[in-house]
Design an enzyme around this catalytic site. Structure first.
Site, PDB file in Angstrom:
ATOM      1  N   LYS A 410      48.879  36.097  32.687  1.00 36.20           N
ATOM      2  CA  LYS A 410      48.655  36.123  34.135  1.00 36.20           C
ATOM      3  C   LYS A 410      50.014  36.211  34.812  1.00 36.20           C
ATOM      4  O   LYS A 410      50.937  35.470  34.461  1.00 36.20           O
ATOM      5  CB  LYS A 410      47.915  34.861  34.579  1.00 36.20           C
ATOM      6  CG  LYS A 410      47.902  34.648  36.089  1.00 36.20           C
ATOM      7  CD  LYS A 410      47.544  33.207  36.449  1.00 36.20           C
ATOM      8  CE  LYS A 410      47.989  32.876  37.847  1.00 36.20           C
ATOM      9  NZ  LYS A 410      47.708  31.477  38.240  1.00 36.20           N
ATOM     10  N   TRP A 509      40.316  34.678  38.937  1.00 38.50           N
ATOM     11  CA  TRP A 509      39.724  33.964  40.071  1.00 38.50           C
ATOM     12  C   TRP A 509      40.742  33.092  40.816  1.00 38.50           C
ATOM     13  O   TRP A 509      40.402  32.050  41.366  1.00 38.50           O
ATOM     14  CB  TRP A 509      38.527  33.120  39.613  1.00 38.50           C
ATOM     15  CG  TRP A 509      37.573  33.897  38.776  1.00 38.50           C
ATOM     16  CD1 TRP A 509      36.727  34.891  39.200  1.00 38.50           C
ATOM     17  CD2 TRP A 509      37.380  33.800  37.357  1.00 38.50           C
ATOM     18  NE1 TRP A 509      36.019  35.411  38.143  1.00 38.50           N
ATOM     19  CE2 TRP A 509      36.394  34.758  36.996  1.00 38.50           C
ATOM     20  CE3 TRP A 509      37.924  32.988  36.359  1.00 38.50           C
ATOM     21  CZ2 TRP A 509      35.960  34.916  35.690  1.00 38.50           C
ATOM     22  CZ3 TRP A 509      37.498  33.158  35.058  1.00 38.50           C
ATOM     23  CH2 TRP A 509      36.531  34.109  34.732  1.00 38.50           C
ATOM     24  N   HIS A 510      41.987  33.567  40.885  1.00 37.86           N
ATOM     25  CA  HIS A 510      43.034  32.824  41.581  1.00 37.86           C
ATOM     26  C   HIS A 510      43.459  33.523  42.871  1.00 37.86           C
ATOM     27  O   HIS A 510      44.596  33.408  43.296  1.00 37.86           O
ATOM     28  CB  HIS A 510      44.256  32.633  40.662  1.00 37.86           C
ATOM     29  CG  HIS A 510      43.979  31.779  39.469  1.00 37.86           C
ATOM     30  ND1 HIS A 510      44.872  31.642  38.418  1.00 37.86           N
ATOM     31  CD2 HIS A 510      42.908  31.008  39.152  1.00 37.86           C
ATOM     32  CE1 HIS A 510      44.348  30.829  37.501  1.00 37.86           C
ATOM     33  NE2 HIS A 510      43.157  30.442  37.929  1.00 37.86           N
ATOM     34  N   TYR A 511      42.550  34.247  43.489  1.00 36.19           N
ATOM     35  CA  TYR A 511      42.899  34.967  44.720  1.00 36.19           C
ATOM     36  C   TYR A 511      43.152  33.973  45.860  1.00 36.19           C
ATOM     37  O   TYR A 511      42.602  32.872  45.898  1.00 36.19           O
ATOM     38  CB  TYR A 511      41.815  35.971  45.091  1.00 36.19           C
ATOM     39  CG  TYR A 511      40.406  35.431  45.170  1.00 36.19           C
ATOM     40  CD1 TYR A 511      39.906  34.932  46.366  1.00 36.19           C
ATOM     41  CD2 TYR A 511      39.572  35.440  44.062  1.00 36.19           C
ATOM     42  CE1 TYR A 511      38.620  34.446  46.458  1.00 36.19           C
ATOM     43  CE2 TYR A 511      38.276  34.950  44.134  1.00 36.19           C
ATOM     44  CZ  TYR A 511      37.807  34.453  45.324  1.00 36.19           C
ATOM     45  OH  TYR A 511      36.513  33.956  45.407  1.00 36.19           O
TER      46      TYR A 511
END
Length: 575
Positions: A410, A509-511
């Site tokens: 990531k 899912w770290h927006y």
């Protein structure tokens, strides 16, 4: 100060005595709400930040929480690690997960459940780094206290299985050092982080933090869909005064703030919901708002800007040995700006007959195609038909051929950013979102470096038990890019890796962004140009904190709840 210490001790003792999953006496369906009600604080969104924020404020004030989804305690899939992917795969209107697709074509999910993203994610729990805390101007001592308040309820030390232990040793062997052991702290090197899954595989979410609440001080309404924020004016300056929401039957309700300058409405609806609701309430780019026939309360073109999603790319590593079922437990925090993590195994017992041939469809954990994590084709080609074909193909592959795990990277930050805009006037519908993955060259460089680090881990002596010795790394890239067809093509030269990064990019899912500090809110999270309105959630972040943000989002809710209380007590005491 003594009040907060004594209250914290009492609440912690009370929390420890409660059975997990017990329904709260203050939680009910919005259909039972009165037509009009009054509160000191109205929190829009019972999510990862909203739950700890509301619980804290309720110790002294009357708080209303408006959550658009249902209760996590009514859905066993949410609470069971083995069914992690089932929630993300559920695209029904009542699902705790609401799917959306960015303009780039990357499939993503937003929460629709009390507890927010902590009910959907892979569970990794880690704090923000000390530099991040300093940069945003938080008080380090209060931050630590808030983290510990959260950790006492939801965080656990995971016990590593053989596959996760091999990833950890492989990272250390390849130079991602030092060995930091188990820690919640964000420090360079390799570490075992916390998890919101307990030793029995049960998920503990931000909704559990509502146990800290004073029951007489809080109402939590489920399936309460906020339509807009109401404003009055103090001279020419708008002041937030109330909220209009609908229950599950479409009946309109209104909640107002009680009289008093210190009472506030707080948006905690997440990185999509908070900027979307600001716009629907007349706060945002004036031309855009007027194009939908909305009255402009505050013209701020920065609302919806700075939308970022940390790009994630993963390599599937077939294993000659059995692997455990695991989500994220180990992380390598590299010095080149990429985080290396892994997830292994799957629970074949969760198959359901959902393919076109009637064959049982497999769940492949956080990388199941039915969750939207489809890397077989570039983002723009990830259509429902492509997902169905991938699910069908997986159903025909023998279990042994699918044994293994994914090692992922990531990108830190990221530096690439996009924007959010209204699609229509329906607050339940997804807005138009772009993240511009890899638009900044540094993000692409970090992705390539991360993939190269994954290659070193796979080839390490420490990981030898879980990798076939003669399986070339370019072939592994193509197992991921073509899985389960497994066509051999491509290579591991820099140009091929850049193409791999772009073509197989997924979300973790770290927006975040859309209501960033300095652009939409000030350092106390007050909305610029408006009184009695704050935004407290991940939409205010300029970069994702730590390797995984959920711990910091929960911490922020507690941190700001304490800060708001202390400042209000000082003001009212001096008055």
């Amino acid at each position: 100060m003594a009040f907060f210490i004594l209250t914290g001790l009492f609440v912690l003792l009370s929390v420890s005595r409660q059975a997990r999953g017990q329904n709260y006496t203050f939680m009910r369906e919005a259909t039972h709400a009165p037509p009009v009600a009054y509160y000191d604080y109205i929190v829009i969104g019972g999510g990862t930040a909203g739950c700890p924020l509301a619980a804290t404020l309720s110790r002294r004030y009357r708080v209303l929480v408006l959550e658009r989804g249902g209760s996590p305690y009514d859905d066993d899939r949410v609470l069971n690690m083995a069914h992690f992917s089932d929630v993300l795969s559920d695209t029904s209107a009542s699902s705790p997960s609401q799917r959306f697709v960015s303009e780039e074509g990357v499939i993503n999910s937003r929460p629709r459940v009390l507890g927010g993203g902590s009910c959907l994610n892979a569970g990794f729990f880690t704090r923000a780094g000390a530099g991040y805390v300093r940069a945003v101007g938080w008080d380090a001592r209060e931050v630590l206290s808030a983290y510990r308040w959260v950790e006492d309820v939801v965080a656990f030390q995971p016990e590593l299985g053989p596959w996760q232990a091999a990833v950890r040793r492989g990272l250390l062997e390849t130079g991602v050092v030092p060995d930091n052991g188990f820690t919640y702290d964000h420090i360079p090197g390799t570490k075992v982080g916390g998890s919101i899954f307990d030793p029995e595989g049960r998920r503990h979410t931000a909704a559990d933090l509502l146990r800290y609440s004073r029951p007489e001080g809080i109402d939590v309404l489920l399936r309460a869909r906020v339509a807009r924020i109401l404003f009055s004016y103090k001279g020419t300056k708008p002041v937030a005064r109330g909220v209009v929401f609908r229950d599950s039957q479409g009946i309109i309700h209104v909640a107002y703030l009680n009289q008093g300058d210190a009472n506030e409405i707080i948006l905690s609806a997440g990185a999509l919901g908070s900027p979307q609701l600001l716009m629907l309430s007349g706060v945002g780019p004036s031309d855009h708002l007027r194009s939908f026939g909305l009255d402009v309360v505050v013209d701020n073109p920065e609302v919806g800007q700075g939308m970022s999603d940390n790009p994630m790319n993963a390599i599937f590593v077939p294993s000659p040995s059995p692997v455990e079922l695991s989500l994220i437990q180990v992380v390598g925090i590299t010095r080149f700006g990429s985080y290396i993590e892994g997830a292994s195994g799957s629970d074949w017992s969760t198959r359901s007959a959902s393919t076109s041939t009637g064959a049982p469809a497999r769940s492949f954990g956080m990388f199941s195609p039915q969750t939207g994590q489809l890397a077989t084709v570039p983002p723009k080609q990830r259509t429902p038909e492509a997902i169905a074909r991938a699910v069908e193909a997986m159903s025909r592959v023998p279990d042994a051929a699918m044994r293994g795990g994914f090692i992922l990277e990531k990108v830190l930050g990221p530096q690439s950013a996009g924007s959010l805009a209204l699609r229509n006037l329906d607050p339940d519908d997804n807005p138009v979102v772009s993240f511009n993955y890899f638009a900044h060259p540094d993000d692409l460089r970090r992705c390539v470096a991360g993939i190269e680090e994954i290659e070193r881990v796979i080839r390490s002596r420490a990981f030898a038990r879980f990798a076939y010795p003669n399986f070339a790394f370019p072939a592994m890239l193509n197992v991921t890019a073509e899985f389960p067809v497994n066509l051999m093509r491509g290579g591991s030269d820099p140009a091929a890796l850049e193409r791999f990064c772009r073509d197989t990019v997924m979300t973790i899912w770290h927006y975040h962004g859309g209501c960033q500090v300095g652009r939409v809110v000030d350092r106390d999270y007050r909305v610029l140009g408006i009184e009695a309105l704050r935004v407290i959630d991940g939409s205010t972040f300029n970069a994702s904190p730590g390797t995984n943000p959920q711990a910091t989002v929960m911490m922020l809710g507690r941190y700001m709840g304490v800060k708001i209380q202390k400042e209000r007590m000082l003001t009212e005491g001096s008055g």
